[in-house]
Structures are given as C-alpha cells and as structure tokens.
Design an enzyme around this catalytic site. Structure first.
Site, PDB file in Angstrom:
ATOM      1  N   ASP A  20       8.955  30.891 -21.194  1.00  0.00           N
ATOM      2  CA  ASP A  20       7.389  31.438 -20.813  1.00  0.00           C
ATOM      3  C   ASP A  20       7.207  32.514 -22.015  1.00  0.00           C
ATOM      4  OD1 ASP A  20       5.600  31.430 -18.047  1.00  0.00           O
ATOM      5  OD2 ASP A  20       5.305  33.405 -19.557  1.00  0.00           O
ATOM      6  N   LYS A 209      -3.404  11.624 -10.070  1.00  0.00           N
ATOM      7  CA  LYS A 209      -3.602  13.157 -10.083  1.00  0.00           C
ATOM      8  C   LYS A 209      -5.008  13.552  -9.754  1.00  0.00           C
ATOM      9  CE  LYS A 209      -2.989  17.310  -9.735  1.00  0.00           C
ATOM     10  NZ  LYS A 209      -1.979  18.077  -9.063  1.00  0.00           N
ATOM     11  N   ASN A 213      -6.878  14.906  -6.215  1.00  0.00           N
ATOM     12  CA  ASN A 213      -7.311  16.149  -6.051  1.00  0.00           C
ATOM     13  C   ASN A 213      -9.003  16.061  -5.518  1.00  0.00           C
ATOM     14  OD1 ASN A 213      -5.275  17.607  -5.999  1.00  0.00           O
ATOM     15  ND2 ASN A 213      -5.728  18.594  -7.677  1.00  0.00           N
ATOM     16  N   LEU A 255      -9.068  18.398   6.831  1.00  0.00           N
ATOM     17  CA  LEU A 255     -10.762  18.370   7.631  1.00  0.00           C
ATOM     18  C   LEU A 255     -10.763  19.605   8.417  1.00  0.00           C
ATOM     19  CD1 LEU A 255     -10.772  14.598   9.118  1.00  0.00           C
ATOM     20  CD2 LEU A 255     -11.698  15.685   6.984  1.00  0.00           C
ATOM     21  N   CYS A 265      -7.063  24.721  -8.555  1.00  0.00           N
ATOM     22  CA  CYS A 265      -6.899  23.148  -8.742  1.00  0.00           C
ATOM     23  C   CYS A 265      -7.869  22.483  -8.431  1.00  0.00           C
ATOM     24  CB  CYS A 265      -5.684  22.745  -8.207  1.00  0.00           C
ATOM     25  SG  CYS A 265      -4.140  23.761  -8.648  1.00  0.00           S
ATOM     26  N   LYS A 326      -6.081  31.132  -0.272  1.00  0.00           N
ATOM     27  CA  LYS A 326      -5.865  30.388   0.928  1.00  0.00           C
ATOM     28  C   LYS A 326      -4.779  31.281   1.380  1.00  0.00           C
ATOM     29  CE  LYS A 326      -2.419  27.325  -1.019  1.00  0.00           C
ATOM     30  NZ  LYS A 326      -2.022  25.759  -1.004  1.00  0.00           N
ATOM     31  N   ARG A 333      -7.044  33.312  -7.877  1.00  0.00           N
ATOM     32  CA  ARG A 333      -7.742  32.781  -8.885  1.00  0.00           C
ATOM     33  C   ARG A 333      -8.881  31.752  -8.287  1.00  0.00           C
ATOM     34  NH1 ARG A 333      -3.074  29.635 -12.015  1.00  0.00           N
ATOM     35  NH2 ARG A 333      -2.213  29.703 -10.086  1.00  0.00           N
TER      36      ARG A 333
HETATM   37  C1  UGA Z   1      -4.105  21.519  -4.370  1.00  0.00           C
HETATM   38  C2  UGA Z   1      -3.534  19.966  -3.859  1.00  0.00           C
HETATM   39  O1  UGA Z   1      -3.537  20.237  -2.420  1.00  0.00           O
HETATM   40  C3  UGA Z   1      -2.047  19.806  -4.449  1.00  0.00           C
HETATM   41  O2  UGA Z   1      -1.698  18.640  -4.088  1.00  0.00           O
HETATM   42  C4  UGA Z   1      -2.103  19.917  -5.898  1.00  0.00           C
HETATM   43  O3  UGA Z   1      -0.893  19.488  -6.322  1.00  0.00           O
HETATM   44  C5  UGA Z   1      -2.582  21.226  -6.423  1.00  0.00           C
HETATM   45  O4  UGA Z   1      -3.896  21.387  -5.975  1.00  0.00           O
HETATM   46  C6  UGA Z   1      -2.617  21.262  -7.993  1.00  0.00           C
HETATM   47  O5  UGA Z   1      -3.298  20.402  -8.534  1.00  0.00           O
HETATM   48  O6  UGA Z   1      -1.950  21.769  -8.685  1.00  0.00           O
HETATM   49  P1  UGA Z   1      -3.524  23.777  -3.729  1.00  0.00           P
HETATM   50  O7  UGA Z   1      -4.578  24.202  -5.088  1.00  0.00           O
HETATM   51  O8  UGA Z   1      -2.137  24.871  -3.856  1.00  0.00           O
HETATM   52  O9  UGA Z   1      -3.099  22.427  -4.170  1.00  0.00           O
HETATM   53  O10 UGA Z   1      -4.610  24.180  -2.431  1.00  0.00           O
HETATM   54  P2  UGA Z   1      -4.810  23.645  -1.309  1.00  0.00           P
HETATM   55  O11 UGA Z   1      -3.689  23.854  -0.246  1.00  0.00           O
HETATM   56  O12 UGA Z   1      -4.811  22.017  -1.429  1.00  0.00           O
HETATM   57  O13 UGA Z   1      -6.072  24.258  -0.830  1.00  0.00           O
HETATM   58  C7  UGA Z   1      -7.139  24.272  -1.701  1.00  0.00           C
HETATM   59  C8  UGA Z   1      -8.462  24.839  -1.116  1.00  0.00           C
HETATM   60  O14 UGA Z   1      -8.820  24.098   0.020  1.00  0.00           O
HETATM   61  C9  UGA Z   1      -7.997  26.261  -0.351  1.00  0.00           C
HETATM   62  O15 UGA Z   1      -9.208  27.251  -0.583  1.00  0.00           O
HETATM   63  C10 UGA Z   1      -7.983  26.018   1.147  1.00  0.00           C
HETATM   64  O16 UGA Z   1      -8.535  27.003   2.021  1.00  0.00           O
HETATM   65  C11 UGA Z   1      -9.262  24.681   1.028  1.00  0.00           C
HETATM   66  N1  UGA Z   1      -8.879  23.804   2.170  1.00  0.00           N
HETATM   67  C12 UGA Z   1      -7.701  22.990   2.418  1.00  0.00           C
HETATM   68  C13 UGA Z   1     -10.015  23.731   3.311  1.00  0.00           C
HETATM   69  O17 UGA Z   1     -11.125  24.441   2.982  1.00  0.00           O
HETATM   70  N2  UGA Z   1      -9.888  22.922   4.261  1.00  0.00           N
HETATM   71  C14 UGA Z   1      -8.643  22.167   4.482  1.00  0.00           C
HETATM   72  O18 UGA Z   1      -8.663  21.335   5.450  1.00  0.00           O
HETATM   73  C15 UGA Z   1      -7.800  22.254   3.365  1.00  0.00           C
END
Ligand code: UGA
Length: 434
Positions: A20, A209, A213, A255, A265, A326, A333
């Site tokens: 890094d 990928k 997403n 959901l 992401c 979350k 970010r």
């Molecule tokens: C997301 C994907 O879930 C991963 O599979 C992927 O590898 C990653 O992006 C990436 O591309 O690196 P992540 O960004 O850690 O993972 O976050 P999530 O847990 O998917 O949540 C994303 C957002 O959606 C959060 O703001 C969360 O609060 C929101 N969310 C999630 C909802 O509003 N409702 C849901 O039912 C699920």
C-alpha cells in the site's frame, strides 16, 4: 477489499505480501491494527502476522519479488461524468510491468470496464522487460463491507475471467484449498456448501460483477418505490416483503426499504454501467430509473423531516442517527446520511449526528453538524430525529427517555426498527418509509 483478500489468501495457506502507498496504514497493519471495521479481522491478522504468513510493505519492488500472482485491488472511483477513474490501476500496472521477472498472473479484483482491463494489458505489455511473461485475469470480488472475511470464505461463487489456460490453472491453485475444503479455517468461516467456480472471458467476468451490483441496487429501488406506494395506499411494506419473499423466485434479500443505497460500490457501479450503455449507443432506461428512484428516496426522507417540523426548517434541530453508509461499518464514503445532513443544514436546520462507530469519519467529511457519542445527548432538545439504520442501540431506544429529551417529538423511522404503537403511546409522532 485488498486487506480482506490478503488475509483470506494467507489463511488459505499462501504466503502474502500486501502493498500500500500509505505508510501510516502499513505501519498500523504491521502492528496488527486494522484501519477498517471488519468482523473477525484483527484476531486473524494477529495470528497470521505471528506465523509470518502475511507481511506489509510500501515497496512494490519488495511486494512482487517472490510473487507468482499479483492481485490489484485499488479503488476505481467514479469520474464526474459517471465514467471509471482507472488512474490508480494504471499507475500500479506501470510500476508492476518493469518488475515482472517470471511468469506472473496479474489478477484484477477492482471493478472496471473491460476497456480498462485492455488498457492495463497494453500498459503492462509496453513496459514489460523483453522475454518476460504475464497474463491478466479478471477476478471480481463480491464481498460486502463489514462481513468481508465471511464472504471471502463462503462466497456464493468465484469468478475468473481469462483467455489463458496457464492463468486459469494458477487461479485454480490459489482457490483450491477453499474449493476442496482442505484449508484449516476458524469455525465461523467454514462451510459445507460447495462453492461454484466459474471460468469465463474477462469481459463476461466484469459484466457478472456489474450486473450483480446493478441487480442488488434494482431490488432496493424497487422496494423503496413499493414502500412509497404502500404508505400512500395504507399497506404495510414489512408485511408485503414477507409475502413477496415467500415466493422462492423472489426471496427476501435486498428488499429492505430505507433511504436508498449508499456506499462506495452500488451507486458507482450502476452509474458506470449506465455510462457504458450510453457510450455504446444503448439506452439504459431501467438502470437509469433505478438511480433516479435512489435520488428521490433521499428527497422523500428529507421532506418527511422538513414537512413534519412545520412550515420551515429554519431554526429547527434534527438528529440524524446512523452516519455510516450502513450499519456495522465506520465507512462514510457516499453515505446518504451525510448528504441528508448537508441538505438539512443548507435548508437552515441545525443538525446533530450520532453513530456507534463512524463519528470521527463523519466529522472529517462534514463539519456543519454537532456530533454526540451518546444517543440521548444527540436527541436532547431536537425537533425531529431520523433513524437511518437498524443497530441494536436504536432498536432498543428507551422511548420514555426519548420523549422526555426531545423538544417536539417527530421520529422518522427509515428502517422500521421501532414499534409505531410504542412510539405513539409515548406522546411522540411517528413516520416511516412504507
Ligand atoms: C456491495 C455488494 O453487496 C457486494 O456484493 C459487492 O462486492 C460490493 O458492493 C462491492 O462492489 O465491492 P457493500 O457496498 O458493502 O456491498 O454494501 P451492501 O451491504 O450491499 O449495501 C449497500 C447499500 O444498500 C447500503 O447503503 C445499504 O444500507 C443499502 N441496502 C442494502 C438497502 O437499503 N436495503 C437492502 O435491503 C440492502
């Protein structure tokens, strides 16, 4: 992603060197301190450091001295036009090319369009010492922040995109201990479920990928739209999700209505996909509206607060509970909580912020708010509060204390973590999504 991948590979039995450019981060990691909140990471890191299975350096030369495979896991942020900023990856490829001294597989974990992958290939080829060989592979990552290690060891699938048989063979060896279950893993990371292993072309791997997403984002925007309709038609979105999710073709995952999808992401990848479609003269009507619904969702939450506080937000105080993008992470970010705070402050309201993990990070990004370590202090004297995530601290709020401390009493329960009847019976006002 880089750290989790490094730790994961080391736990599979490989010798791992993590590189890094940030020397403070490297020093911290050498001492076993993780700069990110990841479930179970620090104990595993400590053990790997002690056994000498993982090392950290700022020197790419040292990093690749003995490497047979190099994973690129740098950030690929959005450009202002929605395109992908691949400059970090290109810099790594430039530095790497002159150091390749034996056949090396360069596996790209970062999400990027296939043109960028081709660009990396050209950069590597241009600078490669004559006679040396490499293969570029796409190996997208699907891990979720906060539960990255669990996702690394219990992936729903492993995807490898390449045009080269020797590269496929190296990648199979990398993941073999995970696939055949021979790796000695802590109980929490073990699984008996077979792990699907897909070999495909680089462009298909990257599209898997992006599509994953985009699909997750689509589900979230879908349920947010349904939630808005539920509220207007007097239906209960929680019960709708229950009923909907019982159909095995649909399921319940992703959901959960809320303020929309934030973080580094989903929005970035969806925006990049929209941009890719437009660049290829294809109209991404569906993906575009998924983004639009996400944007409108933030406005919907904002309006609930502003309208609920009376004719004008000027002179009113709002507490925002949940600042990270979350729960379970300190990552702010692209956090919609911070965007909401900014919008509220811009409209003349005073803003209080609370989060169990992310206060220092939020404070660094947004200074026009007062932050409180104690949730009841954050709620003291406020006209309205919005609960943005479902951590136990919010779920178990002592409503008697809340009612006594809040000036007015509007609670906007975006995640549906509170019992509306309980809230109302304490003389507070209640609003939610759906
Ligand atoms: C997301 C994907 O879930 C991963 O599979 C992927 O590898 C990653 O992006 C990436 O591309 O690196 P992540 O960004 O850690 O993972 O976050 P999530 O847990 O998917 O949540 C994303 C957002 O959606 C959060 O703001 C969360 O609060 C929101 N969310 C999630 C909802 O509003 N409702 C849901 O039912 C699920």
């Amino acid at each position: 992603m880089g750290l989790v991948t490094g730790v994961g590979l080391a736990l599979l039995g490989h010798e791992v060197m993590c590189v890094d450019v940030n020397s403070t981060r490297v020093e911290e990691l050498e001492n076993g301190n993780s700069p990110i909140q990841e479930e179970g990471l620090e104990p595993v890191l400590a053990e790997l450091l002690q056994r000498g299975k993982i090392r950290f350096t700022t020197s790419i030369e040292t990093g690749i001295e003995q490497a047979e495979i190099v994973f690129i896991a740098v950030a690929t942020p959005s450009l202002p036009d929605g395109g992908t900023d691949s400059s970090h990856a290109v810099t790594v490829a430039r530095d790497l090319a002159r150091l390749i001294h034996r056949y090396t597989v360069v596996a790209v974990k970062s999400t990027m369009p296939v043109e960028t992958l081709d660009q990396l290939d050209s950069v590597l080829k241009e600078r490669l010492i004559p006679g040396k060989q490499f293969d570029l592979v796409s190996n997208p990552e699907f891990l979720r922040e906060g539960r990255g290690l669990r996702d690394f060891f219990r992936p729903d699938r492993i995807v490898v995109g390449s045009d080269s048989e020797p590269a496929f063979s190296v990648m199979r060896q990398v993941y073999q201990p995970l696939i055949d279950g021979s790796a000695e893993l802590p109980e929490a990371f073990r699984t008996d479920t077979p792990i699907p292993y897909l070999e495909t072309t680089p462009s298909t791997a990257q599209m898997i990928k992006y599509a994953s997403n985009a699909f997750l984002a689509t589900r979230i925007s879908f349920i947010n739209e349904i939630a808005g309709l539920c509220q207007r038609l007097n239906a209960d979105v929680g019960a709708v999700v229950e009923g909907l999710g019982l159909d095995p073709r649909i399921g319940k995952a992703y959901l959960q209505p809320g303020i929309g999808f934030g973080g580094p992401c989903l929005e970035k990848d969806l925006t990049a996909l929209v941009r890719l479609a437009q660049d290829n003269n294809y109209d991404p009507v569906l993906l575009d509206s998924v983004l639009q619904r996400n944007h409108l969702q933030l406005i919907e939450v904002q309006n609930k607060l502003i309208n609920g506080m009376g004719p004008s937000p000027v002179g009113k105080t709002v507490a925002v509970l949940g600042l990270a993008f979350k729960e379970g992470t300190n990552d702010v970010r692209n956090s919609l909580a911070l965007r909401l705070m900014k919008d509220l402050a811009d409209s003349g309201a005073t803003v209080h912020g609370h989060d169990p993990l992310a206060i220092p990070e939020a404070e660094e990004q947004f200074q026009d708010a007062t932050y409180f370590e104690n949730v009841y202090e954050a709620l003291a004297g406020v006209d309205a509060a919005v609960v943005l995530n479902s951590v136990a601290e919010y779920r178990d709020l002592d409503l008697e204390r809340v009612a006594a401390t809040m000036k007015d009493g509007l609670l906007v329960d975006v995640r549906g973590v509170l019992n509306s009847g309980d809230v109302l019976s304490h003389g507070l006002r209640y609003d939610s999504i759906g």
